[in-house]
Design a protein around this motif. Structure first.
Motif, PDB file in Angstrom:
ATOM      1  N   ARG A 240      39.972 -19.828  21.077  1.00  0.00           N
ATOM      2  CA  ARG A 240      38.546 -20.170  21.070  1.00  0.00           C
ATOM      3  C   ARG A 240      38.197 -20.986  22.308  1.00  0.00           C
ATOM      4  O   ARG A 240      38.868 -21.956  22.663  1.00  0.00           O
TER       5      ARG A 240
ATOM      6  N   ASP B 223      41.273 -23.023  13.286  1.00  0.00           N
ATOM      7  CA  ASP B 223      40.257 -22.368  14.109  1.00  0.00           C
ATOM      8  C   ASP B 223      38.940 -22.245  13.354  1.00  0.00           C
ATOM      9  O   ASP B 223      37.861 -22.528  13.913  1.00  0.00           O
TER      10      ASP B 223
ATOM     11  N   ALA C 106      44.970 -19.747  18.502  1.00  0.00           N
ATOM     12  CA  ALA C 106      43.532 -19.525  18.615  1.00  0.00           C
ATOM     13  C   ALA C 106      43.092 -19.751  20.058  1.00  0.00           C
ATOM     14  O   ALA C 106      43.331 -20.818  20.630  1.00  0.00           O
TER      15      ALA C 106
END
Length: 262
Positions: free
Chosen positions: A257, A189, A255
């Protein structure tokens, strides 16, 4: 008086989560706030990690039952519905653009939205009033997927929101042997954020070799692959330098994101 031209829509890559995303105390609100800050799309073109089929396939152009493509969850997750309108006009445009670029296209008229598409859309557009078209990943090759994004980029000027839906890290098998957030997830990440911020497309294209823990973060690459459609759609309009991470952090060790261009 003619209607005003639609604003150019951003191009998104989002981490979509599994059906229990809906019960998370934070993530649904993050997705809802994101969509509220976007221009209103005329239609959504969704590329999900959960539909790999070549040549590139166009899903249903009418409302169909959802594809509940997951196993072992409580029954109420299978009762979720999302009756967004189909997008036959968008499908016709996509079909023509891809064929015009020499890319083969097929129609799979009986395939509804899978959970990579509807799980985030339920949170972002809960009224299910924006037409949605899902297309398949015809390959996992990043360069080819960027090419698809480049071909489709002009749809953004017609009010179409292009969304690549995956997960920024994705290794469910390794999570079974880990408590908390594993190092491979945080390392990838961090690397991915820095590569995006630097606009280092070459590194992203070769993420399996140039990133730390790339093999662990993505033992198969289908959840990172939709990012490259988004990157192509941003590169074609010269907007790679507009990227920003809208959602970050981790969910069940992965993650989440999620990135916007434009």
């Amino acid at each position: 008086m003619s209607a005003a031209a639609p604003a150019r829509m951003p191009a998104l890559y989002l981490s979509h989560g599994a059906p229990p995303l809906a019960d998370d105390p934070v993530w649904p609100g993050e997705l809802a706030a994101w969509s509220a800050a976007l221009p209103r799309p005329r239609a959504i073109l969704m590329v999900s990690a959960h539909w790999e089929e070549g040549p590139l396939a166009l899903g249903a152009t009418r409302t169909l039952p959802l594809v509940h493509d997951f196993w072992g969850f409580p029954e109420h997750y299978y009762a979720v519905q999302y009756g967004a309108p189909g997008a036959p006009l968008l499908a016709a445009s996509v079909r023509g653009m891809l064929r015009g670029a020499g890319l083969p296209v097929q129609d799979v008229e009986d395939r509804g939205l899978d959970h990579g598409a509807y799980v985030p859309l339920v949170e972002m557009y809960p009224d299910a009033d924006v037409p949605v078209l899902q297309i398949s990943l015809p390959t996992l090759d990043p360069e080819t997927l960027m090419g698809v994004g480049r071909v489709l980029a002009s749809l953004r000027d017609e009010g179409v929101l292009i969304v690549g839906s995956g997960f920024f890290t994705h290794n469910l098998a390794a999570l079974r042997h880990t408590n908390g957030v594993p190092a491979w997830s945080t390392e990838f990440d961090d690397w991915g954020q820095r590569a995006l911020d630097a606009g280092d497309v070459d590194a992203l294209l070769d993420f399996r070799h140039k990133s730390p823990a790339g093999q662990l973060a993505h033992p198969r690459t289908e959840h990172f692959a939709p990012l490259f459609v988004t990157l192509g759609a941003a590169e074609a309009t010269g907007e790679l330098d507009t990227r920003r991470s809208v959602i970050d952090g981790f969910w069940m060790g992965l993650a989440k994101r999620s990135v916007q261009f434009g």
